[in-house]
Enzyme design. Structure first.
Site, PDB file in Angstrom:
ATOM      1  N   GLY A  10       0.797  -1.223   0.000  1.00  0.00           N
ATOM      2  CA  GLY A  10       0.000   0.000   0.000  1.00  0.00           C
ATOM      3  C   GLY A  10       0.826   1.268   0.000  1.00  0.00           C
ATOM      4  O   GLY A  10       0.376   2.319  -0.465  1.00  0.00           O
ATOM      5  N   LYS A 126     -13.838  -9.533   6.695  1.00  0.00           N
ATOM      6  CA  LYS A 126     -13.272  -8.325   6.109  1.00  0.00           C
ATOM      7  C   LYS A 126     -14.336  -7.236   5.991  1.00  0.00           C
ATOM      8  O   LYS A 126     -15.260  -7.350   5.181  1.00  0.00           O
ATOM      9  CB  LYS A 126     -12.704  -8.624   4.723  1.00  0.00           C
ATOM     10  CG  LYS A 126     -11.502  -9.546   4.725  1.00  0.00           C
ATOM     11  CD  LYS A 126     -10.263  -8.834   5.214  1.00  0.00           C
ATOM     12  CE  LYS A 126      -9.035  -9.713   5.045  1.00  0.00           C
ATOM     13  NZ  LYS A 126      -7.807  -9.055   5.495  1.00  0.00           N
ATOM     14  N   LYS A 209      -3.814 -10.008  -1.383  1.00  0.00           N
ATOM     15  CA  LYS A 209      -3.056  -9.788  -2.616  1.00  0.00           C
ATOM     16  C   LYS A 209      -1.717 -10.529  -2.618  1.00  0.00           C
ATOM     17  O   LYS A 209      -1.204 -10.889  -3.687  1.00  0.00           O
ATOM     18  CB  LYS A 209      -2.868  -8.295  -2.893  1.00  0.00           C
ATOM     19  CG  LYS A 209      -2.106  -7.508  -1.850  1.00  0.00           C
ATOM     20  CD  LYS A 209      -0.638  -7.345  -2.166  1.00  0.00           C
ATOM     21  CE  LYS A 209       0.030  -6.489  -1.100  1.00  0.00           C
ATOM     22  NZ  LYS A 209       1.521  -6.565  -1.163  1.00  0.00           N
ATOM     23  N   LYS A 271       2.349 -12.384   4.512  1.00  0.00           N
ATOM     24  CA  LYS A 271       3.452 -12.239   3.548  1.00  0.00           C
ATOM     25  C   LYS A 271       4.391 -13.450   3.629  1.00  0.00           C
ATOM     26  O   LYS A 271       4.827 -13.985   2.597  1.00  0.00           O
ATOM     27  CB  LYS A 271       4.208 -10.936   3.808  1.00  0.00           C
ATOM     28  CG  LYS A 271       3.353  -9.690   3.648  1.00  0.00           C
ATOM     29  CD  LYS A 271       4.144  -8.415   3.867  1.00  0.00           C
ATOM     30  CE  LYS A 271       3.241  -7.212   3.945  1.00  0.00           C
ATOM     31  NZ  LYS A 271       2.333  -7.059   2.805  1.00  0.00           N
TER      32      LYS A 271
END
Length: 308
Positions: A10, A126, A209, A271
């Protein structure tokens, strides 16, 4: 030369369209640095603030007398892919032209397949869109939407976060990538779709993502997945006196630290898990977690955390 999927965090994008348009100019410089060094690049990116902004705008507009229709969430995701992709490809094109690099760049509106039976659909978590009163929340619930109270600030619609299992446009992306083009794909984790009798149907969900970037890297047989974040390296004991920044992690070490709770949920943990998924998908695959500014150094082994 490496075939790289570069997952932008981001911090590489702005929080408003104008901010983003300026931010991607710097992002494009770093991406073209990697291209000039001989690497082939696919760019993926997040879309959390952007898709929320679009969804909120459509929700607010639908409540007015303007007659604006309610916009399904998969379509909001597609809109965010389109305008973020436009800004990225425009900035990359301009930087390529400035340096005299003869490369084509294009964005692909990307559908990512998820399992309709993924357990995440049983527990949507979410939050998306606007805050609602209890009465408005009940009306949404009556329409079949999942709604939860959000920290005493009101009620919000929530959607699932399933894992990606395939990418509909993978053959097109692979072909374009193999021809040496720069591709922007799987933006925001991709538009979640499930298999249906007549093809694929969009579903209201948010795919992480980094997981989608890892799946994309696996499917196009990239050599390297670079997951970009706000820090240059992964740390254990983060924020403590005995904080330790890591140059390298084996698969076993990464799993051990993850199980020990070293990496925060919703931050570094996904991640690490995404990187592990790619590294374990084929012998020789490697992943680097670092910042955008240090990506080129990371490829040379001079910065970042290498997972192999």
């Amino acid at each position: 030369m490496s075939k790289i999927v570069l997952a932008l965090g981001g911090n590489a994008l702005g929080s408003t369209p104008n901010e983003q348009k300026e931010a991607v100019k710097t992002t494009a410089q770093s991406i073209v640095d990697l291209i000039e060094a001989g690497n082939e690049i696919i760019v993926s990116h997040g879309n959390g603030p952007q898709v929320g902004m679009i969804n909120l705008a459509m929700d607010v507009s639908a409540k007015t007398d303007a007659g604006t229709p309610e916009m399904p969430f998969p379509e909001c995701g597609a809109m965010s892919q389109g305008y973020i992709g436009f800004h990225l490809q425009n900035a990359i094109e301009n930087e390529l032209n400035k340096r005299g690099v003869d490369k084509a760049v294009a964005s692909v509106i990307t559908q990512v397949v998820v399992d309709k039976d993924d357990p995440a659909f049983d527990n949507p978590t979410k939050p998306i869109g606007a805050f609602y009163s209890e009465e408005e929340a009940q009306a949404l619930s009556d329409k079949g939407f999942a709604v939860k109270e959000d920290a005493g600030r009101g009620y919000r619609r929530v959607v699932a976060s399933p894992k990606p299992i395939d990418i509909v446009e993978k053959a097109f992306i692979q072909d374009a990538f193999d021809q040496g083009n720069i591709i922007v794909a799987a933006g925001g984790g991709g538009i979640p779709v499930v298999e249906a009798e007549d093809g694929y149907d969009g579903v209201p969900a948010v795919i992480d993502k980094d997981f989608s970037s890892a799946k994309l890297a696996e499917l196009v047989e990239a050599d390297l997945l670079i997951i970009l974040t706000a820090v240059e390296k992964v740390a254990i004991n983060f924020g403590k006196e005995n904080e330790e920044w890591l140059d390298e992690l084996s698969v076993d070490q990464a799993k051990e630290y993850t199980e020990a709770g070293e990496f925060a949920e919703g931050s570094m943990k996904p991640k690490i898990e995404a990187a592990l998924g790619f590294v374990e998908s084929k012998p020789g695959n490697q992943a680097i977690i670092t910042s955008l500014e240090k990506a080129e150094e990371g490829i040379k082994g001079q910065n970042g955390t290498l997972i192999k």
